[in-house]
Design a protein around this motif. Structure first.
Motif, mmCIF file in Angstrom:
data_model
loop_
_atom_site.group_PDB
_atom_site.id
_atom_site.type_symbol
_atom_site.label_atom_id
_atom_site.label_comp_id
_atom_site.label_asym_id
_atom_site.label_seq_id
_atom_site.Cartn_x
_atom_site.Cartn_y
_atom_site.Cartn_z
ATOM 1 N N TYR A 62 13.363 -15.434 -6.522
ATOM 2 C CA TYR A 62 14.761 -15.028 -6.752
ATOM 3 C C TYR A 62 15.431 -14.642 -5.445
ATOM 4 C CZ TYR A 62 12.794 -14.038 -11.469
ATOM 5 O OH TYR A 62 12.133 -14.101 -12.657
ATOM 6 N N GLU A 63 14.703 -13.875 -4.613
ATOM 7 C CA GLU A 63 15.377 -13.390 -3.398
ATOM 8 C C GLU A 63 15.694 -14.536 -2.449
ATOM 9 O OE1 GLU A 63 13.001 -10.408 -1.490
ATOM 10 O OE2 GLU A 63 11.532 -11.840 -0.714
ATOM 11 N N VAL A 64 14.896 -15.580 -2.473
ATOM 12 C CA VAL A 64 15.179 -16.726 -1.618
ATOM 13 C C VAL A 64 16.289 -17.592 -2.221
ATOM 14 C CG1 VAL A 64 14.218 -18.929 -0.808
ATOM 15 C CG2 VAL A 64 12.988 -16.787 -0.393
ATOM 16 N N ALA A 65 16.180 -17.854 -3.519
ATOM 17 C CA ALA A 65 17.171 -18.724 -4.172
ATOM 18 C C ALA A 65 18.583 -18.153 -4.017
ATOM 19 C CB ALA A 65 16.822 -18.907 -5.647
ATOM 20 N N THR A 66 18.707 -16.835 -4.076
ATOM 21 C CA THR A 66 20.044 -16.227 -3.999
ATOM 22 C C THR A 66 20.562 -16.156 -2.571
ATOM 23 O OG1 THR A 66 18.985 -14.048 -3.929
ATOM 24 C CG2 THR A 66 19.803 -14.803 -6.074
ATOM 25 N N PHE A 67 19.699 -16.355 -1.595
ATOM 26 C CA PHE A 67 20.120 -16.245 -0.189
ATOM 27 C C PHE A 67 20.825 -17.505 0.288
ATOM 28 C CE2 PHE A 67 19.496 -16.552 4.419
ATOM 29 C CZ PHE A 67 19.832 -15.286 4.853
ATOM 30 N N TYR A 68 20.381 -18.656 -0.182
ATOM 31 C CA TYR A 68 20.831 -19.931 0.360
ATOM 32 C C TYR A 68 21.930 -20.555 -0.495
ATOM 33 C CZ TYR A 68 16.696 -19.475 3.291
ATOM 34 O OH TYR A 68 15.771 -19.015 4.196
ATOM 35 N N THR A 69 23.009 -21.006 0.195
ATOM 36 C CA THR A 69 24.184 -21.467 -0.550
ATOM 37 C C THR A 69 23.956 -22.752 -1.344
ATOM 38 O OG1 THR A 69 24.916 -22.611 1.443
ATOM 39 C CG2 THR A 69 25.893 -20.458 0.999
ATOM 40 N N MET A 70 22.951 -23.536 -0.998
ATOM 41 C CA MET A 70 22.797 -24.799 -1.720
ATOM 42 C C MET A 70 22.232 -24.609 -3.122
ATOM 43 S SD MET A 70 21.513 -27.423 1.213
ATOM 44 C CE MET A 70 21.859 -28.899 0.254
ATOM 45 N N PHE A 71 21.691 -23.439 -3.384
ATOM 46 C CA PHE A 71 21.121 -23.226 -4.717
ATOM 47 C C PHE A 71 22.151 -22.592 -5.641
ATOM 48 C CE2 PHE A 71 17.361 -23.060 -1.808
ATOM 49 C CZ PHE A 71 16.968 -24.359 -2.094
ATOM 50 N N ASN A 72 22.386 -23.237 -6.755
ATOM 51 C CA ASN A 72 23.375 -22.756 -7.712
ATOM 52 C C ASN A 72 22.716 -21.824 -8.711
ATOM 53 O OD1 ASN A 72 25.492 -24.400 -6.619
ATOM 54 N ND2 ASN A 72 24.515 -26.166 -7.604
ATOM 55 N N MET A 73 23.304 -20.645 -8.829
ATOM 56 C CA MET A 73 22.738 -19.640 -9.724
ATOM 57 C C MET A 73 23.366 -19.695 -11.107
ATOM 58 S SD MET A 73 20.318 -18.020 -8.167
ATOM 59 C CE MET A 73 19.847 -19.547 -7.384
ATOM 60 N N LYS A 74 24.398 -20.545 -11.267
ATOM 61 C CA LYS A 74 25.000 -20.746 -12.583
ATOM 62 C C LYS A 74 25.135 -22.256 -12.785
ATOM 63 C CE LYS A 74 29.218 -19.405 -11.651
ATOM 64 N NZ LYS A 74 30.261 -18.863 -10.882
ATOM 65 N N PRO A 75 25.335 -22.648 -14.044
ATOM 66 C CA PRO A 75 25.519 -24.083 -14.297
ATOM 67 C C PRO A 75 26.721 -24.616 -13.516
ATOM 68 C CG PRO A 75 25.253 -22.870 -16.354
ATOM 69 C CD PRO A 75 25.374 -21.850 -15.278
ATOM 70 N N VAL A 76 26.625 -25.874 -13.102
ATOM 71 C CA VAL A 76 27.730 -26.507 -12.387
ATOM 72 C C VAL A 76 28.064 -27.825 -13.086
ATOM 73 C CG1 VAL A 76 27.235 -25.535 -10.108
ATOM 74 C CG2 VAL A 76 26.065 -27.626 -10.839
ATOM 75 N N GLY A 77 29.185 -28.414 -12.697
ATOM 76 C CA GLY A 77 29.583 -29.690 -13.275
ATOM 77 C C GLY A 77 28.641 -30.804 -12.845
ATOM 78 N N LYS A 78 28.852 -31.964 -13.490
ATOM 79 C CA LYS A 78 28.022 -33.125 -13.147
ATOM 80 C C LYS A 78 28.214 -33.494 -11.680
ATOM 81 C CE LYS A 78 27.461 -37.902 -14.854
ATOM 82 N NZ LYS A 78 26.049 -38.016 -15.171
ATOM 83 N N TYR A 79 29.458 -33.370 -11.213
ATOM 84 C CA TYR A 79 29.743 -33.655 -9.798
ATOM 85 C C TYR A 79 30.268 -32.392 -9.127
ATOM 86 C CZ TYR A 79 29.598 -38.380 -11.674
ATOM 87 O OH TYR A 79 29.217 -39.525 -12.306
ATOM 88 N N VAL A 80 29.598 -31.976 -8.083
ATOM 89 C CA VAL A 80 30.046 -30.794 -7.343
ATOM 90 C C VAL A 80 30.736 -31.261 -6.064
ATOM 91 C CG1 VAL A 80 29.360 -28.577 -6.355
ATOM 92 C CG2 VAL A 80 28.074 -29.530 -8.278
#
Ligand SMILES: Cc1cc2nc3c(=O)[nH]c(=O)nc-3n(C[C@H](O)[C@H](O)[C@H](O)COP(=O)(O)O)c2cc1C
Ligand code: SF4
Lengths: 163, 449
Positions: A62-80
């Motif tokens: 968790y601490e790593v995933a939340t640090f880096y901007t490429m990881f989305n912590m919420k659902p995103v659209g099909k195309y970002v």
């Protein structure tokens, strides 16, 4: 939820790049694979699964995933649509590109269209300053953007989503 | 005629692939280097005068000679391909178009440093480039340049490509090492330095992509010959990624005796400024280095021609000079607003602060908020002094240089463009509808004409 055998082989290949006992080094590469495989974002069970694969505590993931901007912590659209907004892009009109996308799709930064197709995610410098304005779309960059190119891109993506 | 050492073969069709690379003289440097001893290679690099191309310009040979070599402890070379400094996109060019140059440099450097597991840490957003690098690595391996007992020397070497997750701070070498260990990118307190305790607490050298690529011509021509190219302590050649308001943005290999004026206006390089606009300012070495107004760009404060090299660009110190930095060359024309541009950079640094040190974590956010107020017509005169005060308190008071990198652009903008900040404060409405323009930073070319 589990990786396919093919992905598991890839995971093992990555872990083998590091010395014995240093398998945690594989965390960021594994999170990339997990995000790709499991719907474009990292839900808690996904992160727990990665922790299990690497024999580390879930909190370390968790601490790593939340640090880096490429990881989305919420659902995103099909195309970002990740449009760069930093200085060099700004000098070449990224503000107008971002405003145009907001108006066209009726969403604000960080939001997803109601049909779940598009998320607008303004980004910081992506290393394409000479080909500005630009956006990242999945694995690739779309560079030297104009309003017309953005319109065409959005239409193409809408069509692609229908097929 | 400009000497090209890195991009001399970039135009050759198919140069990305091993066969073409080899046919055009590729891997001769590895052949030569692996007949030398590791110390002899370090000596050649020292003689060359090569300075780190990642931004700080630290002498590479000296850095290599600091590497600790305790008995029985593996050592590592890590290639810094994080390239996230705004304005910088040169390493990407090398990796995308001439990957074997980097692989060759990595093999030689790994041999010199005794690294049998070498890692390329590449920013995660360059998501298609690892495929290109891995293909080149596989080709090199298939042809015996990597793997076990390379060329019968007994030296084993593997190169692995690791993607980051999106964080500018991971370009800082100790944050990069943390990230490579699967952690948050929090820079480490130094000492210990990576040369003693780096990746997995083992002795480690971190070098920029372009630095490691430059090792290839150094071996091919010899350190002494390489050192003869250039000016003073700026030896060899440098890649410059040019962007902003110019006709021909892109990556150029320059010689250090090229004047800044020629770089901007010559058709061989940036090709001038579009639409006949005048030049307002330039940030010549990536967003962290001081912005300089046009009147201090082509000539130093002493009235001497300014050249594209380490010494000349920093002539005058921060009062009237700037830095070569990473070579991210950003040009602003007369229509650009320095307040807005500085605000954008302040947002960047605030976003990228890892948050460990309070001056950086709090100061970058505070500076952004004040700049936003000034830009949107809600600033006060005292805000300008407050900004100055905040940046001064960040600089030098943090664990890593990101704090300085955030402070310098703000300091330089106020130092040289204070009247533009004041104009925003005094004209809150007008500043929303038009730009301040070029004011007294008259484009020197126009004054002459
Ligand atoms: C905030 C910050 C970001 C950095 N980003 C990079 C980068 O993207 N690429 C790079 O090569 N060096 C970067 N550096 C410099 C590295 O810390 C390190 O000095 C460099 O990789 C050393 O290589 P060199 O001696 O070959 O230049 C950064 C430094 C700081 C403080
Ligand atoms: S200066 Fe900023 S980025 Fe560097 S360690 Fe401190 S808080 Fe983190």
């Amino acid at each position: 939820m589990k990786f396919s055998q093919e992905k598991l082989n890839k995971v093992n290949e990555i872990i083998a790049r590091y010395p014995e006992g240093k398998q945690k080094s594989a965390l960021i590469p594994l999170l990339h694979i997990a995000q790709e495989e499991f719907g474009g974002w990292l839900d808690v069970p996904v992160m727990d699964y990665v922790a299990e694969l690497l024999h580390i505590n879930p909190i370390e993931v968790y601490e790593v995933a939340t640090f880096y901007t490429m990881f989305n912590m919420k659902p995103v659209g099909k195309y970002v649509l990740e449009v760069c907004q930093t200085g060099p892009c700004m000098l070449r009109g990224s503000d107008q590109i971002i405003d145009h996308i907001k108006n066209k799709l009726g969403i604000q930064a960080g939001e997803t269209t109601p049909d779940g197709l598009f998320t607008l995610k303004p980004a910081e410098c992506l290393g394409a300053c000479g080909y500005a304005p630009m956006m990242q779309l999945g694995k690739f960059f779309k560079e030297n953007l104009t309003i017309e190119k953005v319109d065409a891109l959005i239409e193409d993506l809408k069509a692609a989503a229908k097929n | 005629m400009a000497v090209k050492l890195l991009l001399d073969k970039a135009h050759i069709e198919g140069i990305r692939y091993y066969d073409t690379w080899r046919k055009n003289g590729g891997y001769t440097a590895v052949e030569k280097a692996l007949k030398m001893t590791p110390d002899e290679i370090v000596e050649e690099v020292k003689k060359s005068g090569l300075r780190g191309r990642g931004g700080a310009g630290f002498p590479t040979g000296m850095k290599w000679s600091f590497l600790a070599k305790p008995e029985g402890v593996p050592r590592h070379l890590v290639c810094n391909a994080d390239e996230s400094e705004p304005g910088t996109f040169k390493d990407r060019y090398l990796m995308e178009f001439i990957p074997h140059l980097l692989i060759e440099g990595l093999i030689i450097s790994s041999f010199a440093l005794g690294s049998s597991a070498t890692y390329i840490y590449i920013r995660g957003e360059y998501a298609w480039i690892p495929d290109i690098l891995e293909e080149a690595i596989a080709e090199a391996k298939a042809n015996g340049w990597l793997g076990k007992n390379i060329l019968g020397t007994g030296f084993d070497c593997e190169i692995y490509v690791q993607r980051g997750g999106g964080a500018y701070i991971c370009g800082e070498e100790t944050a990069l090492i943390e990230s490579l260990e699967g952690k948050r990118g929090n820079p480490r307190l130094k000492p210990p330095f990576p040369a003693v305790q780096g990746l997995w607490m083992r002795p480690t050298v971190v070098n920029n992509v372009e630095t490691l690529a430059a090792v290839v011509p150094i071996i091919n021509m010899g350190g002494e010959e390489y050192g003869k190219i250039g000016v003073g302590r700026s030896t060899g050649t440098k890649l410059i990624s040019a962007c902003g308001n110019i006709n021909k943005p892109g990556v150029y290999e320059i010689n250090f005796d090229l004047s800044v004026e020629e770089f901007i206006y010559s058709d061989e390089y940036c090709g001038g400024i579009p639409n006949g606009k005048r030049l307002k300012a330039c940030i010549p070495g990536g967003s962290s280095v001081p912005i300089v107004p046009a009147n201090l760009l082509f000539k130093t404060a002493k009235g001497e021609t300014r050249y594209m090299n380490y010494e000349s660009l920093s002539d005058g110190g921060f009062a009237t000079g700037t830095m070569l930095g990473s070579g991210g060359f950003i040009v602003l024309d007369e229509d650009q607003c320095v307040v807005r541009h500085t605000m954008s950079l302040a947002h960047f640094y605030n976003h990228e602060s890892c948050g460990q040190c309070s001056p950086c974590r709090e100061g970058t956010g505070w500076m952004y908020k004040i700049l936003k107020n000034i830009e949107y017509g809600k600033g006060k005169m005292s805000d300008i002094d407050l900004l100055w005060d905040i940046q001064r308190r960040i600089e030098g008071n943090t664990i890593c240089p990101l704090g300085d990198a955030a402070a310098w652009p703000v300091a330089a903008a106020i130092r040289h463009f204070r009247d533009e900040f004041e104009w925003h404060v005094l004209n809150p409405e007008e500043s929303q509808t038009r730009n301040y323009g070029i004011a007294h930073y008259a484009d020197p070319r126009e004054v002459v004409a």
